[in-house]
Scaffold this active site. Sequence first.
Site: not given
Length: 494
Positions: A261-262
């Site tokens: 996840s960013k």
Amino acid sequence: MDMSYFDAMEAKIPHGKIRTRFAPSPTGYMHVGNLRTALYTWLIARNGGGTFILRIEDTDQGRLVEGATDVIYRTLAECGLTHDEGPDVGGPVAPYIQSERRDTYGKYARLLVEKGHAYYCFCEKTESGEDSGDFHRAADPCRSLSPGEAQARADAGEPYVIRQKIPESGTTTFHDAIFGDITVDNSTLDDQVLLKRDGLPTYNFANVIDDHLMGITHVVRGSEYLSSAPKYNLLYEGFGWEVPTYVHCSPVMRDQHNKMSKRHGDPSYEDLKEQGYLTEAILNYVALLGWSPRGEQAEREVFSLSELAQAFDIEGISKSPAIFDLEKLTHFNALYLRAMTPEAFHAVAEPCIRQTVKNPALDTRAIAALLQARCERLTEIPEKVAFFEALPPYEKDLFTNRKSRTSEEVSRRMLESVVPALEELSDWTQESIHDCLVHLAEKLEVKNATLMWPVRIAAAGQAVTPGGAVEICRILGREECLWRLRLGLEMLSV
Ligand code: GLU
């Protein structure tokens, strides 16, 4: 109900070929999972001689990011994932941006009401209640409003949403190419919102309408949508449409338990580019995150995009989540850097070399040639080559090296002979410098390494360098090189 609009829409749908779509929401970056979805979607189309479509899913107006669609176009173009139809190139089922298809969704939502598989709902419900799984369909009074009554309230301007009318009992079965048949009890499915108060569709509705109207044969997406698939099936059935082949791909994970996840700092495609990875290597690695070649190709790792298009098959996609391993990507990157032609490598390396090597007299081609076999990521380059621009300060104990049999004293003797010999050289080429130094070693009756070590240390000011003494001297040029060698000699003479 007048069906002419729907008949006209139906008539536009292309048939007879594989049609796949990549349907990103414009978030402003391309995360690795999304890139993989784009790649697999493209590969299925290309492998089957089909059509690859780009559709922009921007109905969630709250999530819109300025310039975000440019990121999508740029990434697809850079990666060579060319689309045959899309907002910028048009196509037979345009428009390809969901916000421009607004009217269509409203019409189809009303058609579904007419068909008895959806209803107007005037209740105030919180969105969170929707997702919690805590619903009681029988309790929704709008579900049982008569069509006339509902229409009258809507016509009178009362705000409403349109909800899907899920059967009260029974089961729904759908088929996924990766996960097989999945059956769920209808009682576990909520009457999800299809059309919101603002007239915009939910993702769950828009994707069904668009996939049908765009003639999509294979729907490739993340497995987070798997739990919604029974509701999609009921929608297709409600309209009387054929269900496309679902290809739900397991997530790309950062470790055993967490998705990439960013937000948690995992790199997006753009980040990886910035970290010095080549697009081709990223694509190759990403292809193998969740797909493996079979048969004769089973052991193979390196695939160009067109080779992937040949080899790719849905059967090779894995059910299990894949873990993203930066080291493995680095390994691919090094392979790709090494396999490039010298010209191609120079083209990607030059800007990195020029970050630290500003002097125009220093030949970036020659420097690139030293780097090609010795670098795993382009971002290593500026630091590796900075010594060409300016001699770094160094300690004289660098001149002592057991393997080359040098001490400070030996190094001093070597440089004392090297400096005048190189001063004598009439031309300054790889060959002339090499021959001069090798002859000198012979004359002094020392191993080549004993002579080369102090030359390289004095020329570079550091123990680890891309390239050997001869190459470094040549690139530095006569004047700069001799200046550095004399300086080394001076250090050793005090
Ligand atoms: N817009 C959705 C997303 O970005 C696409 C899902 C799909 O491909 O159906 O996740």
